[in-house]
Motif scaffolding. Sequence first.
Motif, short mmCIF file in Angstrom:
data_model
loop_
_atom_site.label_atom_id
_atom_site.label_comp_id
_atom_site.label_asym_id
_atom_site.label_seq_id
_atom_site.Cartn_x
_atom_site.Cartn_y
_atom_site.Cartn_z
N ILE A 42 0.84 -1.20 0.00
CA ILE A 42 0.00 0.00 0.00
C ILE A 42 0.87 1.24 0.00
N ILE A 43 0.57 2.17 -0.91
CA ILE A 43 1.32 3.43 -1.01
C ILE A 43 0.80 4.39 0.08
N PRO A 44 1.66 4.87 0.96
CA PRO A 44 1.19 5.84 1.96
C PRO A 44 0.85 7.18 1.31
N PHE A 45 -0.05 7.91 1.94
CA PHE A 45 -0.40 9.25 1.47
C PHE A 45 0.86 10.11 1.47
N LYS A 46 0.93 11.04 0.55
CA LYS A 46 2.11 11.91 0.39
C LYS A 46 2.49 12.56 1.72
N ALA A 47 3.77 12.57 2.02
CA ALA A 47 4.26 13.09 3.30
C ALA A 47 3.81 14.53 3.53
N VAL A 48 3.29 14.78 4.73
CA VAL A 48 2.82 16.11 5.11
C VAL A 48 3.64 16.57 6.31
N THR A 49 4.11 17.80 6.27
CA THR A 49 4.88 18.37 7.38
C THR A 49 4.23 19.66 7.85
N ASP A 50 4.67 20.13 9.01
CA ASP A 50 4.15 21.41 9.52
C ASP A 50 4.47 22.55 8.55
N ALA B 32 4.81 22.31 5.32
CA ALA B 32 3.93 22.20 4.15
C ALA B 32 2.54 22.75 4.47
N LEU B 33 2.06 22.50 5.68
CA LEU B 33 0.74 23.00 6.07
C LEU B 33 0.72 24.53 6.10
N LYS B 34 1.81 25.14 6.54
CA LYS B 34 1.87 26.61 6.59
C LYS B 34 1.81 27.20 5.18
N LYS B 35 2.38 26.49 4.21
CA LYS B 35 2.33 26.95 2.82
C LYS B 35 0.93 26.76 2.23
N LEU B 36 0.26 25.66 2.62
CA LEU B 36 -1.08 25.39 2.10
C LEU B 36 -2.11 26.33 2.69
N PHE B 37 -1.91 26.72 3.96
CA PHE B 37 -2.88 27.58 4.64
C PHE B 37 -2.15 28.80 5.23
N PRO B 38 -1.64 29.69 4.37
CA PRO B 38 -0.83 30.82 4.84
C PRO B 38 -1.58 31.82 5.71
N ALA C 236 -3.86 31.04 7.95
CA ALA C 236 -4.22 30.45 9.24
C ALA C 236 -3.04 30.61 10.20
N LYS C 237 -2.96 31.74 10.85
CA LYS C 237 -1.82 32.07 11.70
C LYS C 237 -1.74 31.20 12.95
N LYS C 238 -2.88 30.71 13.43
CA LYS C 238 -2.88 29.89 14.65
C LYS C 238 -3.14 28.41 14.34
N LEU C 239 -2.74 27.99 13.15
CA LEU C 239 -2.96 26.61 12.73
C LEU C 239 -2.20 25.64 13.64
N LYS C 240 -2.91 24.69 14.19
CA LYS C 240 -2.29 23.68 15.06
C LYS C 240 -1.85 22.46 14.26
N GLY C 241 -2.69 22.07 13.31
CA GLY C 241 -2.37 20.88 12.51
C GLY C 241 -2.74 19.60 13.23
N PRO C 242 -2.74 18.49 12.51
CA PRO C 242 -3.08 17.20 13.13
C PRO C 242 -1.89 16.64 13.91
#
Length: 228
Positions: free
Chosen positions: A99-107, A109-115, A117-123
């Motif tokens: 099984i191919i894992p979902f593409k790696a996500v980092t903190d 990367a999340l800041k770039k996707l949701f610029p 969202a200044k108080k983004l906590k993330g999963p």
Amino acid sequence: MIHVKETTDKTGNTGARPEAFIRNDQFNFIKDQTRILVTGQATGNDAEVLSVLRHLAHEKVFKLFPSLTAEQKAVLNPLASVKEKADAEAFLAQLEPYIIPFKAVTDAALKKLFPKAKKLKGPKFENIDFKKLSYLAWTESSSLMYLVYEKDGRLEGIHGSLTRSHKKGICAICNRHSEVGMFTAKTKSSGQDNYIKRGNYICQDPNVCNSNLNSLERLGEFTGMIQK
């Protein structure tokens, strides 16, 4: 190009083992086919009907992968032998390394996707099994939902509000009956300050949705509708 790993069996022989080639949604589709075979075996004793079921399951699964190698076919071939629940469980267990894992996500990367969202906590990444994801989603501040998915080899993100409905319905992403909520997001229309709200009912629990999802088609339609 499909790469293979050299493996050595207990007798010392070296063989080619294919790299991961099954997405989460494809694994779920295969799992659905094993359920059909087990149910057919349990409820019918017509050998011809059961043979047709096995043939159809085999055909549908192989159709998911247009360019299978001989090694990959060998991984999937045991599907045709599934009869009992134990057979299905054993077959699915031996698929897990592929099984191919979902593409790696980092903190970062999340800041770039949701610029914005200044108080983004993330999963909490340490609690996530990326092999069981077709998309990543989580909620913050009780109703704010973030969703990350892959498009054309890169990560994309959308966010909006999730209003829990306290009832069951059909999810727009996995097309299954589950506890749903209304996801709505604001998107810019023509004009500098004009926004349009778009949304649909989706599973309240992303883990349930990811375990039900057996095709990426509706996920693409949902995210496309939100972002258009």
